[in-house]
Motif scaffolding. Structure first.
Motif, mmCIF file in Angstrom:
data_model
loop_
_atom_site.group_PDB
_atom_site.id
_atom_site.type_symbol
_atom_site.label_atom_id
_atom_site.label_comp_id
_atom_site.label_asym_id
_atom_site.label_seq_id
_atom_site.Cartn_x
_atom_site.Cartn_y
_atom_site.Cartn_z
ATOM 1 N N PRO A 135 35.980 47.637 41.462
ATOM 2 C CA PRO A 135 37.435 47.727 41.275
ATOM 3 C C PRO A 135 38.070 46.501 40.644
ATOM 4 O O PRO A 135 39.195 46.579 40.139
ATOM 5 C CB PRO A 135 37.954 47.934 42.702
ATOM 6 N N GLY A 136 37.377 45.359 40.667
ATOM 7 C CA GLY A 136 37.963 44.144 40.129
ATOM 8 C C GLY A 136 37.170 43.570 38.972
ATOM 9 O O GLY A 136 36.258 44.208 38.429
ATOM 10 N N TYR A 137 37.539 42.351 38.592
ATOM 11 C CA TYR A 137 36.905 41.687 37.454
ATOM 12 C C TYR A 137 36.654 40.242 37.852
ATOM 13 O O TYR A 137 37.557 39.548 38.326
ATOM 14 C CB TYR A 137 37.817 41.741 36.237
ATOM 15 N N THR A 138 35.419 39.769 37.650
ATOM 16 C CA THR A 138 35.037 38.417 38.048
ATOM 17 C C THR A 138 34.504 37.648 36.851
ATOM 18 O O THR A 138 33.666 38.166 36.109
ATOM 19 C CB THR A 138 33.956 38.450 39.136
ATOM 20 N N ALA A 139 35.000 36.426 36.680
ATOM 21 C CA ALA A 139 34.561 35.591 35.562
ATOM 22 C C ALA A 139 34.244 34.188 36.065
ATOM 23 O O ALA A 139 34.825 33.718 37.049
ATOM 24 C CB ALA A 139 35.632 35.535 34.480
ATOM 25 N N GLU B 81 45.689 40.846 48.730
ATOM 26 C CA GLU B 81 45.394 42.266 48.551
ATOM 27 C C GLU B 81 46.627 43.028 48.073
ATOM 28 O O GLU B 81 47.720 42.862 48.592
ATOM 29 C CB GLU B 81 44.894 42.866 49.865
ATOM 30 N N ASN B 82 46.452 43.841 47.024
ATOM 31 C CA ASN B 82 47.504 44.694 46.462
ATOM 32 C C ASN B 82 48.657 43.915 45.846
ATOM 33 O O ASN B 82 49.730 44.474 45.626
ATOM 34 C CB ASN B 82 48.070 45.652 47.532
ATOM 35 N N LYS B 83 48.465 42.612 45.559
ATOM 36 C CA LYS B 83 49.533 41.815 44.950
ATOM 37 C C LYS B 83 49.393 41.715 43.433
ATOM 38 O O LYS B 83 50.287 41.212 42.764
ATOM 39 C CB LYS B 83 49.540 40.383 45.521
ATOM 40 N N GLU B 84 48.238 42.133 42.895
ATOM 41 C CA GLU B 84 47.949 42.023 41.460
ATOM 42 C C GLU B 84 47.950 40.570 41.003
ATOM 43 O O GLU B 84 48.329 40.258 39.876
ATOM 44 C CB GLU B 84 48.946 42.852 40.641
ATOM 45 N N TRP B 85 47.532 39.659 41.879
ATOM 46 C CA TRP B 85 47.417 38.255 41.521
ATOM 47 C C TRP B 85 46.089 37.993 40.825
ATOM 48 O O TRP B 85 45.134 38.753 40.953
ATOM 49 C CB TRP B 85 47.479 37.369 42.770
ATOM 50 N N ILE B 86 46.040 36.885 40.096
ATOM 51 C CA ILE B 86 44.788 36.333 39.601
ATOM 52 C C ILE B 86 44.413 35.187 40.532
ATOM 53 O O ILE B 86 45.192 34.261 40.731
ATOM 54 C CB ILE B 86 44.928 35.826 38.152
ATOM 55 N N LEU B 87 43.229 35.259 41.127
ATOM 56 C CA LEU B 87 42.757 34.212 42.034
ATOM 57 C C LEU B 87 41.807 33.295 41.272
ATOM 58 O O LEU B 87 40.795 33.747 40.726
ATOM 59 C CB LEU B 87 42.043 34.824 43.240
ATOM 60 N N PHE B 88 42.144 32.006 41.231
ATOM 61 C CA PHE B 88 41.377 31.014 40.488
ATOM 62 C C PHE B 88 40.752 30.042 41.479
ATOM 63 O O PHE B 88 41.430 29.204 42.057
ATOM 64 C CB PHE B 88 42.302 30.284 39.507
ATOM 65 N N PHE B 89 39.441 30.183 41.698
ATOM 66 C CA PHE B 89 38.722 29.327 42.642
ATOM 67 C C PHE B 89 38.135 28.133 41.891
ATOM 68 O O PHE B 89 37.199 28.281 41.108
ATOM 69 C CB PHE B 89 37.605 30.110 43.337
ATOM 70 N N GLU C 145 33.964 41.537 45.174
ATOM 71 C CA GLU C 145 33.637 42.853 44.632
ATOM 72 C C GLU C 145 34.606 43.924 45.125
ATOM 73 O O GLU C 145 34.853 44.909 44.430
ATOM 74 C CB GLU C 145 32.203 43.221 44.991
ATOM 75 N N ASP C 146 35.162 43.739 46.308
ATOM 76 C CA ASP C 146 36.113 44.714 46.865
ATOM 77 C C ASP C 146 37.544 44.462 46.400
ATOM 78 O O ASP C 146 38.418 45.313 46.591
ATOM 79 C CB ASP C 146 36.071 44.678 48.398
ATOM 80 N N PHE C 147 37.790 43.289 45.808
ATOM 81 C CA PHE C 147 39.145 42.898 45.418
ATOM 82 C C PHE C 147 39.568 43.648 44.161
ATOM 83 O O PHE C 147 38.846 43.679 43.166
ATOM 84 C CB PHE C 147 39.190 41.385 45.179
ATOM 85 N N HIS C 148 40.776 44.234 44.170
ATOM 86 C CA HIS C 148 41.249 45.054 43.052
ATOM 87 C C HIS C 148 42.006 44.211 42.025
ATOM 88 O O HIS C 148 42.966 44.678 41.430
ATOM 89 C CB HIS C 148 42.166 46.170 43.566
ATOM 90 N N GLY C 149 41.561 43.012 41.800
ATOM 91 C CA GLY C 149 42.232 42.155 40.840
ATOM 92 C C GLY C 149 41.218 41.295 40.109
ATOM 93 O O GLY C 149 40.026 41.598 40.068
#
Length: 459
Positions: free
Chosen positions: A250-254, A307-315, A348-352
Protein backbone atom coordinates in the motif's frame (compact mmCIF):
# COMPACT_ATOMS: atom_id res chain seq x y z
CA UNK A 1 1.82 30.70 10.55
CA UNK A 2 -0.03 33.54 12.27
CA UNK A 3 -2.05 34.24 9.16
CA UNK A 4 -3.18 30.61 8.94
CA UNK A 5 -4.21 30.63 12.59
CA UNK A 6 -6.15 33.87 12.15
CA UNK A 7 -7.98 32.54 9.11
CA UNK A 8 -9.07 29.47 11.09
CA UNK A 9 -10.35 31.69 13.88
CA UNK A 10 -12.23 34.05 11.54
CA UNK A 11 -14.19 31.53 9.51
CA UNK A 12 -17.62 30.36 10.64
CA UNK A 13 -16.57 26.70 10.61
CA UNK A 14 -16.17 26.39 14.42
CA UNK A 15 -19.74 27.67 14.88
CA UNK A 16 -21.17 25.21 12.34
CA UNK A 17 -19.12 22.38 13.83
CA UNK A 18 -20.36 23.26 17.32
CA UNK A 19 -24.00 23.25 16.15
CA UNK A 20 -23.59 19.84 14.53
CA UNK A 21 -21.85 18.32 17.55
CA UNK A 22 -24.42 19.82 19.92
CA UNK A 23 -27.23 18.09 18.06
CA UNK A 24 -25.31 14.82 17.87
CA UNK A 25 -24.52 14.98 21.60
CA UNK A 26 -28.18 15.56 22.41
CA UNK A 27 -29.01 12.46 20.37
CA UNK A 28 -26.40 10.48 22.33
CA UNK A 29 -27.84 11.81 25.59
CA UNK A 30 -31.32 10.61 24.60
CA UNK A 31 -30.06 7.12 23.76
CA UNK A 32 -28.00 6.97 26.95
CA UNK A 33 -30.97 8.03 29.06
CA UNK A 34 -33.30 5.55 27.34
CA UNK A 35 -30.79 2.71 27.69
CA UNK A 36 -30.24 3.38 31.40
CA UNK A 37 -33.97 3.84 31.96
CA UNK A 38 -34.59 0.42 30.44
CA UNK A 39 -31.70 -1.05 32.41
CA UNK A 40 -32.65 0.24 35.86
CA UNK A 41 -36.43 0.52 35.75
CA UNK A 42 -37.94 -1.80 33.11
CA UNK A 43 -39.39 -5.02 34.52
CA UNK A 44 -39.39 -6.91 31.24
CA UNK A 45 -36.44 -7.32 28.89
CA UNK A 46 -34.60 -4.45 30.58
CA UNK A 47 -31.72 -4.19 28.12
CA UNK A 48 -33.58 -4.88 24.89
CA UNK A 49 -34.29 -1.25 24.04
CA UNK A 50 -33.43 -0.66 20.37
CA UNK A 51 -31.33 2.45 19.90
CA UNK A 52 -32.66 2.96 16.35
CA UNK A 53 -36.02 3.93 17.80
CA UNK A 54 -34.34 7.30 18.29
CA UNK A 55 -33.15 8.29 14.77
CA UNK A 56 -30.12 10.59 14.42
CA UNK A 57 -30.73 14.29 13.82
CA UNK A 58 -30.34 16.25 10.60
CA UNK A 59 -27.18 18.34 10.92
CA UNK A 60 -26.13 21.75 9.47
CA UNK A 61 -25.22 21.33 5.82
CA UNK A 62 -21.64 22.64 5.85
CA UNK A 63 -20.44 21.32 9.22
CA UNK A 64 -17.41 19.04 9.01
CA UNK A 65 -19.27 16.27 10.81
CA UNK A 66 -22.08 16.48 8.24
CA UNK A 67 -19.62 16.29 5.36
CA UNK A 68 -17.90 13.32 6.95
CA UNK A 69 -21.17 11.45 7.46
CA UNK A 70 -22.24 12.12 3.88
CA UNK A 71 -18.88 11.30 2.33
CA UNK A 72 -18.52 7.96 4.12
CA UNK A 73 -22.26 7.27 4.20
CA UNK A 74 -22.08 6.47 7.88
CA UNK A 75 -24.92 4.43 9.31
CA UNK A 76 -26.65 5.46 12.58
CA UNK A 77 -24.64 2.87 14.53
CA UNK A 78 -21.37 4.32 13.20
CA UNK A 79 -22.53 7.84 14.04
CA UNK A 80 -23.37 6.76 17.58
CA UNK A 81 -19.92 5.22 18.03
CA UNK A 82 -18.25 8.34 16.64
CA UNK A 83 -20.07 10.77 18.93
CA UNK A 84 -19.52 8.46 21.92
CA UNK A 85 -15.76 8.48 21.30
CA UNK A 86 -15.51 12.26 20.91
CA UNK A 87 -17.60 12.96 24.04
CA UNK A 88 -14.70 12.76 26.57
CA UNK A 89 -12.94 15.50 24.58
CA UNK A 90 -15.85 17.94 24.22
CA UNK A 91 -18.36 17.16 27.00
CA UNK A 92 -16.80 14.63 29.41
CA UNK A 93 -19.38 15.13 32.17
CA UNK A 94 -22.07 13.55 30.00
CA UNK A 95 -20.63 10.07 30.62
CA UNK A 96 -20.18 10.43 34.39
CA UNK A 97 -23.49 8.62 34.91
CA UNK A 98 -21.76 5.43 33.74
CA UNK A 99 -19.63 5.51 36.91
CA UNK A 100 -22.74 4.28 38.78
CA UNK A 101 -21.84 1.50 41.21
CA UNK A 102 -23.47 -1.88 41.22
CA UNK A 103 -25.10 -2.31 44.67
CA UNK A 104 -24.54 -6.06 44.60
CA UNK A 105 -20.83 -6.00 43.82
CA UNK A 106 -19.93 -2.52 45.16
CA UNK A 107 -18.09 -1.70 41.96
CA UNK A 108 -18.87 -0.40 38.51
CA UNK A 109 -21.31 -2.17 36.21
CA UNK A 110 -19.41 -4.61 33.98
CA UNK A 111 -21.87 -4.16 31.14
CA UNK A 112 -21.13 -0.39 31.00
CA UNK A 113 -17.49 -1.08 30.13
CA UNK A 114 -15.18 1.92 30.15
CA UNK A 115 -12.30 2.93 32.38
CA UNK A 116 -10.81 5.91 34.15
CA UNK A 117 -7.29 7.07 33.33
CA UNK A 118 -4.86 8.53 35.82
CA UNK A 119 -4.97 12.03 34.37
CA UNK A 120 -8.54 12.29 33.10
CA UNK A 121 -11.20 12.30 35.78
CA UNK A 122 -14.04 11.38 33.47
CA UNK A 123 -15.35 8.12 32.04
CA UNK A 124 -13.42 6.80 29.03
CA UNK A 125 -15.61 4.60 26.82
CA UNK A 126 -14.51 1.17 25.68
CA UNK A 127 -15.83 -1.14 22.98
CA UNK A 128 -18.08 -2.65 25.68
CA UNK A 129 -19.58 0.82 26.29
CA UNK A 130 -20.43 1.17 22.61
CA UNK A 131 -21.97 -2.30 22.53
CA UNK A 132 -24.05 -1.48 25.62
CA UNK A 133 -25.50 1.61 23.93
CA UNK A 134 -26.09 -0.20 20.65
CA UNK A 135 -27.49 -3.49 21.93
CA UNK A 136 -27.70 -3.77 25.71
CA UNK A 137 -27.42 -7.46 26.55
CA UNK A 138 -29.40 -8.73 23.54
CA UNK A 139 -26.89 -11.20 22.09
CA UNK A 140 -28.21 -11.12 18.54
CA UNK A 141 -28.07 -7.31 18.49
CA UNK A 142 -24.56 -7.35 19.98
CA UNK A 143 -23.37 -9.76 17.31
CA UNK A 144 -24.86 -7.51 14.63
CA UNK A 145 -23.03 -4.52 16.13
CA UNK A 146 -19.65 -6.28 16.46
CA UNK A 147 -18.51 -5.59 12.86
CA UNK A 148 -18.74 -1.82 13.46
CA UNK A 149 -16.16 -2.11 16.23
CA UNK A 150 -13.65 -4.60 14.85
CA UNK A 151 -10.17 -3.36 13.83
CA UNK A 152 -10.77 -3.57 10.08
CA UNK A 153 -14.09 -1.73 10.17
CA UNK A 154 -14.70 1.60 8.43
CA UNK A 155 -14.22 3.83 11.48
CA UNK A 156 -10.88 2.23 12.35
CA UNK A 157 -9.68 1.86 8.77
CA UNK A 158 -10.33 5.54 8.11
CA UNK A 159 -8.46 6.50 11.27
CA UNK A 160 -11.54 8.13 12.83
CA UNK A 161 -11.22 6.16 16.05
CA UNK A 162 -8.57 4.00 17.71
CA UNK A 163 -8.68 1.16 20.24
CA UNK A 164 -6.16 0.45 22.99
CA UNK A 165 -6.13 -3.04 24.44
CA UNK A 166 -5.28 -3.54 28.11
CA UNK A 167 -3.42 -6.76 27.36
CA UNK A 168 -3.41 -9.95 25.27
CA UNK A 169 -5.48 -11.89 27.81
CA UNK A 170 -8.20 -9.22 28.12
CA UNK A 171 -11.52 -9.51 26.24
CA UNK A 172 -11.32 -7.50 23.01
CA UNK A 173 -14.36 -5.51 24.14
CA UNK A 174 -12.37 -4.06 27.08
CA UNK A 175 -10.18 -1.99 24.71
CA UNK A 176 -10.51 1.75 25.28
CA UNK A 177 -11.83 3.86 22.40
CA UNK A 178 -10.09 7.15 21.58
CA UNK A 179 -10.07 9.67 18.75
CA UNK A 180 -6.86 10.95 17.07
CA UNK A 181 -6.13 14.65 17.63
CA UNK A 182 -6.44 15.54 13.94
CA UNK A 183 -9.99 14.11 13.77
CA UNK A 184 -10.92 16.00 16.94
CA UNK A 185 -9.62 19.21 15.41
CA UNK A 186 -11.41 18.56 12.12
CA UNK A 187 -14.76 18.04 13.86
CA UNK A 188 -14.36 20.96 16.30
CA UNK A 189 -12.23 23.97 15.33
CA UNK A 190 -11.77 22.88 11.73
CA UNK A 191 -8.05 23.73 11.91
CA UNK A 192 -5.58 21.02 10.87
CA UNK A 193 -3.63 19.27 13.61
CA UNK A 194 0.15 19.67 13.44
CA UNK A 195 1.85 17.57 16.14
CA UNK A 196 4.68 19.24 18.05
CA UNK A 197 8.05 17.59 18.61
CA UNK A 198 8.01 15.86 21.99
CA UNK A 199 8.77 12.56 23.70
CA UNK A 200 5.55 10.99 22.39
CA UNK A 201 6.09 12.22 18.82
CA UNK A 202 9.85 12.63 18.18
CA UNK A 203 9.44 14.06 14.68
CA UNK A 204 9.62 17.56 13.23
CA UNK A 205 7.70 18.94 10.30
CA UNK A 206 10.17 20.16 7.70
CA UNK A 207 9.40 22.56 4.88
CA UNK A 208 11.12 24.79 2.37
CA UNK A 209 10.30 27.92 0.41
CA UNK A 210 12.25 26.68 -2.58
CA UNK A 211 10.52 25.44 -5.70
CA UNK A 212 10.90 22.13 -7.48
CA UNK A 213 12.56 23.94 -10.40
CA UNK A 214 15.34 25.13 -8.07
CA UNK A 215 16.43 21.60 -7.22
CA UNK A 216 19.83 21.16 -8.86
CA UNK A 217 20.54 17.45 -9.22
CA UNK A 218 21.48 15.04 -12.02
CA UNK A 219 18.64 14.17 -14.39
CA UNK A 220 18.57 10.54 -13.21
CA UNK A 221 18.02 11.64 -9.61
CA UNK A 222 15.31 14.11 -10.65
CA UNK A 223 13.56 11.34 -12.60
CA UNK A 224 13.65 9.05 -9.56
CA UNK A 225 12.22 11.79 -7.36
CA UNK A 226 9.49 12.38 -9.94
CA UNK A 227 8.57 8.70 -9.67
CA UNK A 228 7.91 9.16 -5.94
CA UNK A 229 5.83 12.26 -6.71
CA UNK A 230 3.85 10.29 -9.30
CA UNK A 231 3.15 7.60 -6.70
CA UNK A 232 1.77 10.21 -4.29
CA UNK A 233 -0.40 11.82 -6.98
CA UNK A 234 -1.66 8.70 -8.73
CA UNK A 235 -1.62 6.02 -6.06
CA UNK A 236 -5.42 5.83 -5.84
CA UNK A 237 -5.73 5.47 -9.62
CA UNK A 238 -3.15 2.67 -9.65
CA UNK A 239 -4.58 0.80 -6.67
CA UNK A 240 -8.32 1.33 -7.21
CA UNK A 241 -9.00 2.05 -10.89
CA UNK A 242 -6.28 -0.29 -12.13
CA UNK A 243 -7.16 -2.81 -9.38
CA UNK A 244 -3.56 -3.37 -8.24
CA UNK A 245 -4.34 -3.35 -4.53
CA UNK A 246 -3.93 -7.13 -4.24
CA UNK A 247 -0.53 -7.09 -5.98
CA UNK A 248 1.33 -4.08 -4.61
CA UNK A 249 2.16 -2.96 -1.08
CA UNK A 250 0.00 0.00 0.00
CA UNK A 251 2.91 2.40 0.45
CA UNK A 252 6.16 3.47 -1.17
CA UNK A 253 9.63 3.16 0.39
CA UNK A 254 12.82 4.82 -0.82
CA UNK A 255 16.41 5.04 0.40
CA UNK A 256 18.26 8.34 -0.09
CA UNK A 257 22.02 7.89 0.25
CA UNK A 258 24.86 10.34 -0.26
CA UNK A 259 27.28 12.65 1.51
CA UNK A 260 25.95 15.30 3.92
CA UNK A 261 24.72 18.43 2.16
CA UNK A 262 23.96 16.77 -1.18
CA UNK A 263 20.20 17.45 -1.00
CA UNK A 264 18.58 14.48 0.74
CA UNK A 265 16.59 16.48 3.30
CA UNK A 266 15.84 19.29 0.83
CA UNK A 267 14.49 16.78 -1.68
CA UNK A 268 12.21 15.22 0.94
CA UNK A 269 10.90 18.68 1.84
CA UNK A 270 10.36 19.60 -1.80
CA UNK A 271 8.52 16.34 -2.46
CA UNK A 272 6.07 17.26 0.27
CA UNK A 273 5.67 20.81 -1.02
CA UNK A 274 5.31 19.67 -4.64
CA UNK A 275 2.73 16.99 -3.78
CA UNK A 276 0.80 19.01 -1.20
CA UNK A 277 1.84 16.71 1.66
CA UNK A 278 3.39 17.41 5.05
CA UNK A 279 6.87 15.95 5.53
CA UNK A 280 8.00 14.86 8.99
CA UNK A 281 11.65 14.16 9.76
CA UNK A 282 12.46 11.48 12.33
CA UNK A 283 16.02 10.97 13.55
CA UNK A 284 16.35 7.21 13.98
CA UNK A 285 19.46 7.65 16.11
CA UNK A 286 17.20 9.31 18.71
CA UNK A 287 14.50 6.65 18.38
CA UNK A 288 16.66 3.61 19.04
CA UNK A 289 16.66 2.78 22.75
CA UNK A 290 19.00 0.56 24.74
CA UNK A 291 15.96 -0.71 26.63
CA UNK A 292 14.29 -3.77 25.15
CA UNK A 293 10.91 -2.97 23.63
CA UNK A 294 11.25 0.84 23.80
CA UNK A 295 12.34 1.24 20.18
CA UNK A 296 9.18 -0.48 18.94
CA UNK A 297 7.05 1.72 21.19
CA UNK A 298 8.76 4.83 19.84
CA UNK A 299 8.21 3.69 16.26
CA UNK A 300 4.61 2.69 16.97
CA UNK A 301 3.81 6.21 18.19
CA UNK A 302 5.16 7.66 14.95
CA UNK A 303 3.20 5.35 12.66
CA UNK A 304 0.02 5.44 14.76
CA UNK A 305 0.03 9.25 14.63
CA UNK A 306 0.83 9.34 10.91
CA UNK A 307 -1.76 6.73 9.89
CA UNK A 308 -4.27 8.09 7.33
CA UNK A 309 -2.63 11.55 7.38
CA UNK A 310 -1.03 11.26 3.90
CA UNK A 311 2.27 12.47 5.37
CA UNK A 312 5.73 11.74 4.01
CA UNK A 313 7.86 10.20 6.76
CA UNK A 314 11.58 10.96 6.42
CA UNK A 315 13.77 8.79 8.67
CA UNK A 316 17.23 10.32 8.96
CA UNK A 317 20.31 8.41 10.16
CA UNK A 318 18.86 5.09 8.97
CA UNK A 319 22.19 3.41 9.76
CA UNK A 320 21.22 3.50 13.45
CA UNK A 321 18.75 0.68 12.86
CA UNK A 322 19.48 -0.73 9.42
CA UNK A 323 23.28 -0.80 9.70
CA UNK A 324 25.25 -3.97 9.02
CA UNK A 325 26.13 -6.14 12.01
CA UNK A 326 29.27 -8.23 11.93
CA UNK A 327 27.98 -10.58 14.62
CA UNK A 328 24.60 -11.41 16.08
CA UNK A 329 25.55 -13.41 19.15
CA UNK A 330 24.72 -10.67 21.65
CA UNK A 331 21.20 -10.56 23.07
CA UNK A 332 20.94 -6.86 22.23
CA UNK A 333 21.91 -7.57 18.61
CA UNK A 334 19.29 -10.30 18.37
CA UNK A 335 16.66 -7.95 19.70
CA UNK A 336 17.82 -5.25 17.29
CA UNK A 337 16.86 -7.62 14.45
CA UNK A 338 13.35 -7.77 15.90
CA UNK A 339 13.26 -3.96 15.93
CA UNK A 340 14.25 -3.89 12.26
CA UNK A 341 11.58 -6.47 11.43
CA UNK A 342 9.01 -4.39 13.29
CA UNK A 343 9.95 -1.21 11.41
CA UNK A 344 9.90 -3.01 8.06
CA UNK A 345 6.46 -4.40 8.81
CA UNK A 346 5.11 -0.98 9.80
CA UNK A 347 6.63 0.54 6.67
CA UNK A 348 5.04 -2.10 4.43
CA UNK A 349 1.64 -1.57 6.08
CA UNK A 350 1.88 2.23 5.91
CA UNK A 351 -0.34 3.80 3.21
CA UNK A 352 2.06 6.62 2.48
CA UNK A 353 5.65 7.42 1.52
CA UNK A 354 8.54 6.44 3.78
CA UNK A 355 12.02 7.74 2.98
CA UNK A 356 15.11 6.53 4.82
CA UNK A 357 18.36 8.48 4.55
CA UNK A 358 21.95 7.36 5.01
CA UNK A 359 25.30 8.92 4.24
CA UNK A 360 26.56 5.65 2.77
CA UNK A 361 24.59 2.94 1.01
CA UNK A 362 27.26 0.43 2.07
CA UNK A 363 26.26 1.05 5.69
CA UNK A 364 22.85 -0.52 5.03
CA UNK A 365 22.45 -4.28 5.12
CA UNK A 366 21.73 -5.71 1.64
CA UNK A 367 18.83 -7.75 3.02
CA UNK A 368 17.00 -4.53 3.83
CA UNK A 369 17.88 -2.74 0.59
CA UNK A 370 15.91 -5.31 -1.40
CA UNK A 371 12.75 -4.20 0.43
CA UNK A 372 12.91 -0.63 -0.94
CA UNK A 373 11.06 0.42 -4.11
CA UNK A 374 13.62 3.09 -4.99
CA UNK A 375 17.30 3.65 -4.20
CA UNK A 376 18.41 7.21 -4.96
CA UNK A 377 22.07 8.17 -4.89
CA UNK A 378 22.78 11.85 -4.18
CA UNK A 379 26.27 12.47 -5.60
CA UNK A 380 28.51 15.44 -4.98
CA UNK A 381 27.47 18.06 -7.55
CA UNK A 382 29.55 18.37 -10.71
CA UNK A 383 31.25 21.66 -11.56
CA UNK A 384 28.37 22.83 -13.78
CA UNK A 385 25.86 22.02 -11.03
CA UNK A 386 28.01 23.76 -8.40
CA UNK A 387 28.05 26.88 -10.55
CA UNK A 388 24.22 26.87 -10.73
CA UNK A 389 24.03 26.48 -6.96
CA UNK A 390 26.52 29.32 -6.38
CA UNK A 391 24.59 31.64 -8.72
CA UNK A 392 21.14 30.96 -7.32
CA UNK A 393 22.19 30.96 -3.67
CA UNK A 394 23.21 34.61 -3.34
CA UNK A 395 20.60 37.32 -2.84
CA UNK A 396 19.58 39.38 -5.87
CA UNK A 397 20.70 42.44 -3.88
CA UNK A 398 24.33 41.27 -3.92
CA UNK A 399 27.04 42.49 -6.29
CA UNK A 400 30.55 41.09 -6.55
CA UNK A 401 34.04 42.52 -6.67
CA UNK A 402 35.52 42.39 -10.18
CA UNK A 403 37.94 39.62 -9.22
CA UNK A 404 35.17 37.21 -8.14
CA UNK A 405 34.81 34.40 -10.69
CA UNK A 406 32.08 32.01 -9.60
CA UNK A 407 32.82 29.73 -12.53
CA UNK A 408 36.42 29.32 -11.42
CA UNK A 409 35.34 28.80 -7.79
CA UNK A 410 32.86 26.12 -8.87
CA UNK A 411 35.53 24.40 -10.94
CA UNK A 412 38.20 24.54 -8.24
CA UNK A 413 36.32 23.57 -5.09
CA UNK A 414 34.42 20.29 -4.98
CA UNK A 415 31.85 20.97 -2.28
CA UNK A 416 28.25 20.03 -1.62
CA UNK A 417 25.24 22.29 -1.97
CA UNK A 418 24.93 22.43 1.81
CA UNK A 419 28.52 23.65 2.10
CA UNK A 420 27.90 26.31 -0.56
CA UNK A 421 24.91 27.59 1.42
CA UNK A 422 27.05 27.85 4.57
CA UNK A 423 29.65 29.89 2.65
CA UNK A 424 26.93 32.13 1.21
CA UNK A 425 25.59 32.77 4.71
CA UNK A 426 29.11 33.67 5.94
CA UNK A 427 29.78 36.02 3.00
CA UNK A 428 26.41 37.73 3.25
CA UNK A 429 26.74 38.40 6.97
CA UNK A 430 30.29 39.69 6.45
CA UNK A 431 29.03 42.15 3.82
CA UNK A 432 26.09 43.28 5.94
CA UNK A 433 28.42 43.91 8.89
CA UNK A 434 30.47 46.22 6.60
CA UNK A 435 27.24 48.00 5.63
CA UNK A 436 27.60 46.98 2.01
CA UNK A 437 26.05 44.57 -0.49
CA UNK A 438 29.37 43.75 -2.13
CA UNK A 439 30.87 40.26 -1.83
CA UNK A 440 34.64 39.90 -2.21
CA UNK A 441 36.83 36.99 -3.24
CA UNK A 442 38.30 37.14 0.26
CA UNK A 443 34.84 36.66 1.79
CA UNK A 444 34.24 33.53 -0.28
CA UNK A 445 37.68 32.09 0.44
CA UNK A 446 37.29 32.71 4.17
CA UNK A 447 33.94 30.97 4.11
CA UNK A 448 35.42 28.01 2.25
CA UNK A 449 38.33 27.79 4.72
CA UNK A 450 35.85 27.62 7.60
CA UNK A 451 33.92 24.81 5.92
CA UNK A 452 37.02 22.85 4.98
CA UNK A 453 38.33 23.16 8.53
CA UNK A 454 35.16 21.46 9.81
CA UNK A 455 36.06 18.43 7.71
CA UNK A 456 39.77 18.53 8.55
CA UNK A 457 40.66 19.65 5.03
CA UNK A 458 42.72 22.51 3.68
CA UNK A 459 42.13 24.71 0.67
Amino acid sequence: MAAATDSCALVKQPRLNAEALEQELQWLAQILEARLEAYFYSDTEPLHFRFDRLPPPSLPANANLTRLIEKLRLEPAQRLILVLVITPYVRPQMLDVLFARNKLTERGHTEFGGLQSQGHGGFLPSIETALFLLAGDALEERFKANPYLEPGSELFRRGLIQSHSLGPQEPWTSAALTMPKDIQDHLTTGCPFKPAFNADFPARKISTKRRWEQLILPQLVLAQLQEIADWVKYRDVLMDDWQMEDRLTPGYTALFHGSPGTGKTLSASLLGHYCGRDTYKIDLSLMVSKYIGETEKNLARIFDTAENKEWILFFDEADALFGKRTQVDDSRDRYANQEVSYLLQRIEDFHGVVILASNLKTNIDDAFIRRFQNLISFPMPAASERLKIWRQSFSSKVDFDPDVDLGLIAERYEVSGGTIMNVVRHCSLAAISRRTTRISQFDIEQGLKREFAKEGRRI
